[in-house]
Write a protein that holds these residues in place. Structure first.
Motif, PDB file in Angstrom:
ATOM      1  N   GLU A  36       0.826  -1.204   0.000  1.00 21.07           N
ATOM      2  CA  GLU A  36       0.000   0.000   0.000  1.00 21.07           C
ATOM      3  C   GLU A  36       0.864   1.259   0.000  1.00 21.07           C
ATOM      4  OE1 GLU A  36      -3.314   0.423  -0.242  1.00 21.07           O
ATOM      5  OE2 GLU A  36      -3.533  -1.733  -0.537  1.00 21.07           O
ATOM      6  N   THR A  37       1.977   1.206   0.723  1.00 24.42           N
ATOM      7  CA  THR A  37       2.896   2.342   0.756  1.00 24.42           C
ATOM      8  C   THR A  37       3.402   2.662  -0.640  1.00 24.42           C
ATOM      9  OG1 THR A  37       3.603   1.873   3.020  1.00 24.42           O
ATOM     10  CG2 THR A  37       5.128   3.155   1.645  1.00 24.42           C
ATOM     11  N   PHE A  38       3.884   1.655  -1.348  1.00 26.65           N
ATOM     12  CA  PHE A  38       4.470   1.923  -2.656  1.00 26.65           C
ATOM     13  C   PHE A  38       3.422   2.203  -3.727  1.00 26.65           C
ATOM     14  CE2 PHE A  38       8.307   0.324  -0.617  1.00 26.65           C
ATOM     15  CZ  PHE A  38       9.170   1.336  -0.996  1.00 26.65           C
ATOM     16  N   LEU A  39       2.203   1.691  -3.572  1.00 27.08           N
ATOM     17  CA  LEU A  39       1.130   2.083  -4.498  1.00 27.08           C
ATOM     18  C   LEU A  39       0.803   3.561  -4.321  1.00 27.08           C
ATOM     19  CD1 LEU A  39      -1.325  -0.950  -4.361  1.00 27.08           C
ATOM     20  CD2 LEU A  39      -0.004  -0.157  -6.333  1.00 27.08           C
ATOM     21  N   SER A  40       0.693   3.996  -3.078  1.00 33.01           N
ATOM     22  CA  SER A  40       0.431   5.412  -2.813  1.00 33.01           C
ATOM     23  C   SER A  40       1.589   6.278  -3.283  1.00 33.01           C
ATOM     24  CB  SER A  40       0.202   5.641  -1.321  1.00 33.01           C
ATOM     25  OG  SER A  40      -0.954   4.980  -0.886  1.00 33.01           O
ATOM     26  N   ALA A  41       2.806   5.816  -3.021  1.00 32.24           N
ATOM     27  CA  ALA A  41       3.986   6.583  -3.411  1.00 32.24           C
ATOM     28  C   ALA A  41       4.089   6.699  -4.931  1.00 32.24           C
ATOM     29  CB  ALA A  41       5.243   5.935  -2.843  1.00 32.24           C
ATOM     30  N   LEU A  42       3.762   5.637  -5.633  1.00 32.89           N
ATOM     31  CA  LEU A  42       3.825   5.665  -7.095  1.00 32.89           C
ATOM     32  C   LEU A  42       2.886   6.739  -7.655  1.00 32.89           C
ATOM     33  CD1 LEU A  42       4.816   4.477  -9.770  1.00 32.89           C
ATOM     34  CD2 LEU A  42       2.981   2.790  -9.593  1.00 32.89           C
ATOM     35  N   ARG A  43       1.706   6.833  -7.070  1.00 32.44           N
ATOM     36  CA  ARG A  43       0.744   7.851  -7.537  1.00 32.44           C
ATOM     37  C   ARG A  43       1.251   9.267  -7.259  1.00 32.44           C
ATOM     38  NH1 ARG A  43      -2.980   4.554  -4.447  1.00 32.44           N
ATOM     39  NH2 ARG A  43      -3.691   2.909  -5.833  1.00 32.44           N
ATOM     40  N   ALA A  44       1.905   9.460  -6.127  1.00 38.23           N
ATOM     41  CA  ALA A  44       2.338  10.805  -5.727  1.00 38.23           C
ATOM     42  C   ALA A  44       3.742  11.165  -6.216  1.00 38.23           C
ATOM     43  CB  ALA A  44       2.293  10.914  -4.197  1.00 38.23           C
ATOM     44  N   TYR A  45       4.510  10.199  -6.670  1.00 39.21           N
ATOM     45  CA  TYR A  45       5.911  10.425  -7.025  1.00 39.21           C
ATOM     46  C   TYR A  45       6.117  11.520  -8.078  1.00 39.21           C
ATOM     47  CZ  TYR A  45      10.799   9.364  -8.072  1.00 39.21           C
ATOM     48  OH  TYR A  45      12.151   9.446  -8.263  1.00 39.21           O
ATOM     49  N   PRO A  46       5.287  11.609  -9.105  1.00 45.44           N
ATOM     50  CA  PRO A  46       5.525  12.670 -10.095  1.00 45.44           C
ATOM     51  C   PRO A  46       5.470  14.082  -9.518  1.00 45.44           C
ATOM     52  CG  PRO A  46       4.031  11.027 -10.981  1.00 45.44           C
ATOM     53  CD  PRO A  46       4.221  10.700  -9.535  1.00 45.44           C
ATOM     54  N   GLU A  47       4.760  14.287  -8.429  1.00 44.60           N
ATOM     55  CA  GLU A  47       4.621  15.613  -7.818  1.00 44.60           C
ATOM     56  C   GLU A  47       5.653  15.881  -6.721  1.00 44.60           C
ATOM     57  OE1 GLU A  47       2.460  17.648  -9.248  1.00 44.60           O
ATOM     58  OE2 GLU A  47       1.942  15.953 -10.546  1.00 44.60           O
ATOM     59  N   GLU A  55      13.375   8.973   1.554  1.00 44.19           N
ATOM     60  CA  GLU A  55      13.199   7.985   2.612  1.00 44.19           C
ATOM     61  C   GLU A  55      12.205   8.464   3.665  1.00 44.19           C
ATOM     62  OE1 GLU A  55      16.079   4.904   4.743  1.00 44.19           O
ATOM     63  OE2 GLU A  55      16.570   6.998   5.186  1.00 44.19           O
ATOM     64  N   ALA A  56      12.320   9.702   4.096  1.00 45.69           N
ATOM     65  CA  ALA A  56      11.379  10.243   5.076  1.00 45.69           C
ATOM     66  C   ALA A  56       9.970  10.302   4.493  1.00 45.69           C
ATOM     67  CB  ALA A  56      11.820  11.631   5.525  1.00 45.69           C
ATOM     68  N   TRP A  57       9.876  10.651   3.225  1.00 50.31           N
ATOM     69  CA  TRP A  57       8.577  10.706   2.545  1.00 50.31           C
ATOM     70  C   TRP A  57       7.944   9.321   2.528  1.00 50.31           C
ATOM     71  CZ3 TRP A  57       7.721   8.919  -2.726  1.00 50.31           C
ATOM     72  CH2 TRP A  57       6.488   9.280  -3.264  1.00 50.31           C
ATOM     73  N   LEU A  58       8.731   8.292   2.210  1.00 49.08           N
ATOM     74  CA  LEU A  58       8.211   6.922   2.174  1.00 49.08           C
ATOM     75  C   LEU A  58       7.830   6.429   3.568  1.00 49.08           C
ATOM     76  CD1 LEU A  58      10.633   5.292  -0.401  1.00 49.08           C
ATOM     77  CD2 LEU A  58       8.185   5.693  -0.710  1.00 49.08           C
ATOM     78  N   VAL A  59       8.626   6.777   4.583  1.00 50.01           N
ATOM     79  CA  VAL A  59       8.301   6.360   5.945  1.00 50.01           C
ATOM     80  C   VAL A  59       7.009   7.031   6.415  1.00 50.01           C
ATOM     81  CG1 VAL A  59       9.078   6.475   8.357  1.00 50.01           C
ATOM     82  CG2 VAL A  59      10.641   5.704   6.574  1.00 50.01           C
ATOM     83  N   THR A  60       6.801   8.270   6.009  1.00 47.90           N
ATOM     84  CA  THR A  60       5.552   8.957   6.346  1.00 47.90           C
ATOM     85  C   THR A  60       4.365   8.232   5.722  1.00 47.90           C
ATOM     86  OG1 THR A  60       6.681  11.083   6.490  1.00 47.90           O
ATOM     87  CG2 THR A  60       4.292  11.143   6.191  1.00 47.90           C
ATOM     88  N   ILE A  61       4.491   7.871   4.465  1.00 45.80           N
ATOM     89  CA  ILE A  61       3.418   7.126   3.788  1.00 45.80           C
ATOM     90  C   ILE A  61       3.226   5.776   4.470  1.00 45.80           C
ATOM     91  CG2 ILE A  61       2.692   6.048   1.628  1.00 45.80           C
ATOM     92  CD1 ILE A  61       4.239   8.288   0.159  1.00 45.80           C
ATOM     93  N   ALA A  62       4.327   5.081   4.775  1.00 48.26           N
ATOM     94  CA  ALA A  62       4.243   3.772   5.430  1.00 48.26           C
ATOM     95  C   ALA A  62       3.540   3.893   6.783  1.00 48.26           C
ATOM     96  CB  ALA A  62       5.646   3.184   5.607  1.00 48.26           C
ATOM     97  N   HIS A  63       3.852   4.939   7.516  1.00 52.89           N
ATOM     98  CA  HIS A  63       3.207   5.174   8.811  1.00 52.89           C
ATOM     99  C   HIS A  63       1.688   5.266   8.633  1.00 52.89           C
ATOM    100  CE1 HIS A  63       2.395   7.033  12.717  1.00 52.89           C
ATOM    101  NE2 HIS A  63       1.750   7.975  12.074  1.00 52.89           N
ATOM    102  N   ARG A  64       1.263   6.049   7.673  1.00 53.45           N
ATOM    103  CA  ARG A  64      -0.180   6.233   7.447  1.00 53.45           C
ATOM    104  C   ARG A  64      -0.839   4.946   6.980  1.00 53.45           C
ATOM    105  NH1 ARG A  64       0.957  11.928   4.539  1.00 53.45           N
ATOM    106  NH2 ARG A  64       1.195  13.146   6.437  1.00 53.45           N
ATOM    107  N   ARG A  65      -0.212   4.238   6.051  1.00 52.93           N
ATOM    108  CA  ARG A  65      -0.786   2.983   5.544  1.00 52.93           C
ATOM    109  C   ARG A  65      -0.827   1.934   6.647  1.00 52.93           C
ATOM    110  NH1 ARG A  65      -2.935   5.765   3.430  1.00 52.93           N
ATOM    111  NH2 ARG A  65      -2.407   6.810   1.515  1.00 52.93           N
ATOM    112  N   ALA A  66       0.232   1.864   7.453  1.00 51.84           N
ATOM    113  CA  ALA A  66       0.273   0.896   8.541  1.00 51.84           C
ATOM    114  C   ALA A  66      -0.820   1.185   9.575  1.00 51.84           C
ATOM    115  CB  ALA A  66       1.651   0.895   9.198  1.00 51.84           C
TER     116      ALA A  66
END
Length: 160
Positions: A36-47, A55-66
């Protein structure tokens, strides 16, 4: 246009994100949180700005998905027919010491998250504070209290 392809981002930070997910939701739901983290990140990565700390951006997403998965898990029955597969101990230091997961699970959420983000993901307290919604001092204190509690849990387990 991003300099690094997204596949490279996954390869570079995937293991860290998985360890954070395991620490937050446990080994059973960690892979779902990782996906779920990387699906969300893939959608937001272009922006994502070029100078962002990926890394901090991904951990933030992982925190929310978890957290989302943890909330969903608390609302559903959990089957217990099968035992989860063991992870590769070389890839994850905590896998060499399964008692670590039990000790982490005993910590209050803020302490567990602060320990995971700082000591597992290696994030600075300023970034952890943003993720947890508190000050860097509070994040540092939560991590210190969590480590202190982990040490006392290990002493309890050794004397039993």
């Amino acid at each position: 246009m991003k300099v690094r392809p997204f596949e490279e981002i996954v390869a570079c930070h995937g293991a860290t994100v998985l360890r954070v997910c395991r620490a937050v939701v446990g080994p059973v739901d960690a892979e779902d949180a990782w996906s779920e983290t990387f699906l969300s990140a893939l959608r937001a990565y272009p922006e994502l700005p070029e100078d962002a700390n990926v890394e901090a951006w991904l951990v933030t997403i992982a925190h929310r998905r978890a957290l989302d998965l943890g909330r969903a898990r608390s609302r559903r029955a959990v089957p217990t027919d099968s035992v989860p597969e063991r992870c590769d101990a070389r890839a994850d230091p905590a896998a060499r010491d399964p008692d670590l997961w039990a000790a982490l699970a005993r910590l209050p959420d803020k302490q567990r998250h602060a320990v995971a983000y700082h000591h597992i993901a290696g994030l600075p307290f300023t970034e952890i504070a943003v993720i947890l919604g508190n000050s860097p001092e509070a994040a540092r204190r939560a991590a210190a209290d969590g480590i202190k509690a982990l040490r006392s849990y290990y002493r309890e387990d050794e004397s039993a």
